[in-house]
Design an enzyme around this catalytic site. Structure first.
Site, PDB file in Angstrom:
ATOM      1  N   LYS A  13      83.369  38.183  19.392  1.00  0.00           N
ATOM      2  CA  LYS A  13      82.305  37.106  19.359  1.00  0.00           C
ATOM      3  C   LYS A  13      81.013  37.493  19.539  1.00  0.00           C
ATOM      4  O   LYS A  13      80.940  38.042  20.503  1.00  0.00           O
ATOM      5  CB  LYS A  13      82.769  35.862  19.812  1.00  0.00           C
ATOM      6  CG  LYS A  13      81.806  34.764  19.877  1.00  0.00           C
ATOM      7  CD  LYS A  13      81.618  34.117  21.281  1.00  0.00           C
ATOM      8  CE  LYS A  13      80.880  34.692  22.086  1.00  0.00           C
ATOM      9  NZ  LYS A  13      80.308  34.240  23.253  1.00  0.00           N
ATOM     10  N   ASP A 139      84.597  28.496  24.232  1.00  0.00           N
ATOM     11  CA  ASP A 139      84.426  29.500  22.920  1.00  0.00           C
ATOM     12  C   ASP A 139      85.633  29.633  21.993  1.00  0.00           C
ATOM     13  O   ASP A 139      85.698  30.116  21.005  1.00  0.00           O
ATOM     14  CB  ASP A 139      83.861  30.824  23.396  1.00  0.00           C
ATOM     15  CG  ASP A 139      82.513  30.766  23.762  1.00  0.00           C
ATOM     16  OD1 ASP A 139      81.787  29.983  23.095  1.00  0.00           O
ATOM     17  OD2 ASP A 139      82.229  31.743  24.328  1.00  0.00           O
TER      18      ASP A 139
HETATM   19  O1  C5P Z   1      84.899  26.904  29.206  1.00  0.00           O
HETATM   20  P1  C5P Z   1      84.460  28.122  29.460  1.00  0.00           P
HETATM   21  O2  C5P Z   1      85.679  29.014  30.384  1.00  0.00           O
HETATM   22  O3  C5P Z   1      84.057  28.980  28.403  1.00  0.00           O
HETATM   23  O4  C5P Z   1      83.238  28.186  30.422  1.00  0.00           O
HETATM   24  C1  C5P Z   1      83.094  28.919  31.901  1.00  0.00           C
HETATM   25  C2  C5P Z   1      81.963  28.039  32.549  1.00  0.00           C
HETATM   26  O5  C5P Z   1      80.725  28.263  32.040  1.00  0.00           O
HETATM   27  C3  C5P Z   1      81.981  26.720  32.615  1.00  0.00           C
HETATM   28  O6  C5P Z   1      82.887  26.154  33.671  1.00  0.00           O
HETATM   29  C4  C5P Z   1      80.725  26.291  32.907  1.00  0.00           C
HETATM   30  O7  C5P Z   1      80.239  26.557  34.217  1.00  0.00           O
HETATM   31  C5  C5P Z   1      79.958  27.100  32.137  1.00  0.00           C
HETATM   32  N1  C5P Z   1      79.284  26.808  30.806  1.00  0.00           N
HETATM   33  C6  C5P Z   1      78.343  25.786  30.667  1.00  0.00           C
HETATM   34  N2  C5P Z   1      77.793  25.448  29.372  1.00  0.00           N
HETATM   35  C7  C5P Z   1      78.728  25.635  28.373  1.00  0.00           C
HETATM   36  C8  C5P Z   1      79.840  26.701  28.391  1.00  0.00           C
HETATM   37  C9  C5P Z   1      80.225  27.191  29.691  1.00  0.00           C
HETATM   38  O8  C5P Z   1      77.818  25.180  31.614  1.00  0.00           O
HETATM   39  N3  C5P Z   1      78.445  25.350  26.992  1.00  0.00           N
END
Ligand code: C5P
Length: 287
Positions: A13, A139
């Site tokens: 991605k 994602d």
């Molecule tokens: O959900 P994912 O594992 O992709 O995201 C990891 C971390 O990145 C989240 O716990 C958060 O701290 C941060 N994040 C965020 N805003 C987003 C995606 C991720 O703050 N849109």
């Protein structure tokens, strides 16, 4: 592998642009991102089996963290949602660097959902699948979509983006992981205004012009945490015929945009010669 095996590609991605537009009370950040996919990635095969097993090979398999893998998590959650046992033999060929801002884990999770839906013959309502994907990672829904998409909210609001022109990318990663939460936390700037791409760019050059008017807002905090990202961007931008150099996601992977395969391959060869320790992958932009 058996005749009934299902193989699904998990392409990298790429956030062609990523604007941070706000922050939710729970700390997650609101984004406006143009997400596309590159013709390089991991491969997931699901075969019938009793119980759930996962084997992994491939050039970057050794860098996967210990413990519960996102592929197994996706399989378990899908089985639970479908009310059936999680019976499958999974095999992942890992080619993408881990914790690299190109959604390797999210792409693997999305590929697992797609493969198991086919293997198990499930008919899950789209909203249910979307919610399940989001619960695995921000994602994962966009990786399930697998086509150029405008991503808003924290990753849950998806709108098909205009078609992208033929173009090539060179993905570059220093093989140093960068933690997504750490990058979001290190942000000091304010918020950006949303800036969706409204018209299909005529060619790679027009795409580069449209992207140059946007940014990846996570670049400054990522460089502060991992200064080599600044060097990577400068080196990519210095390659002949490079139309744009930018970081993807929360880094550390950066990409160069090129109009032709020949230009991308030449840049990839030059980058590898200059920095043999970096992961360098030329790949078509999947329109
Ligand atoms: O959900 P994912 O594992 O992709 O995201 C990891 C971390 O990145 C989240 O716990 C958060 O701290 C941060 N994040 C965020 N805003 C987003 C995606 C991720 O703050 N849109």
């Amino acid at each position: 592998m058996t005749d009934r095996s299902v193989t699904v590609e998990a392409p990298a991605k790429v956030n062609l642009s990523l604007l941070v537009t706000g922050r939710r009370p729970d700390g997650y950040h609101l984004l406006d991102s143009l997400v596309a996919f590159a013709g390089v990635g991991d491969t997931l095969t699901a075969s019938p089996g009793l119980g759930l097993t996962l084997s992994v090979d491939g050039p970057t398999a050794a860098s996967l963290p210990e413990g519960e893998n996102i592929v197994l998590k996706a399989a378990r959650l899908l089985a639970e949602a479908a009310g059936r046992p999680a019976d499958a033999t999974l095999h992942l060929t890992k080619r993408l660097p881990v914790a690299a801002g190109i959604g390797g884990g999210s792409a693997d999770a999305a590929a697992t959902l797609t493969a198991l839906i086919r293997l198990w013959g499930l008919d899950l309502p789209a909203e249910r699948l979307h919610a399940l994907a989001l619960s695995i990672g921000a994602d994962v829904p966009v990786c399930l979509a697998g086509r150029p998409t405008r991503m808003e909210g924290v990753g849950e609001v998806l709108t098909p983006a205009p078609a992208l022109p033929p173009a090539w990318l060179v993905l570059v990663n220093p093989l140093m992981p960068l933690s997504t939460p750490a990058v979001f936390k290190a942000r000091t700037a304010g918020f950006s205004e949303p800036a969706p791409l409204t018209e299909a760019p005529a060619d790679a050059r027009a795409l580069a012009v449209a992207l140059a008017a946007r940014r990846n807002d996570l670049t400054p905090p990522a460089i502060a945490l991992l200064p080599v990202i600044g060097e990577m961007l400068a080196l990519i931008a210095a390659q002949p015929d490079c139309l744009l150099a930018r970081m993807s996601g929360s880094g550390a992977t950066c990409f160069g945009l090129f109009a032709t395969e020949a230009a991308a391959r030449a840049a990839a060869a030059a980058l590898t010669a200059c920095q043999p320790g970096w992961w360098v992958a030329p790949a078509p932009l999947l329109g």
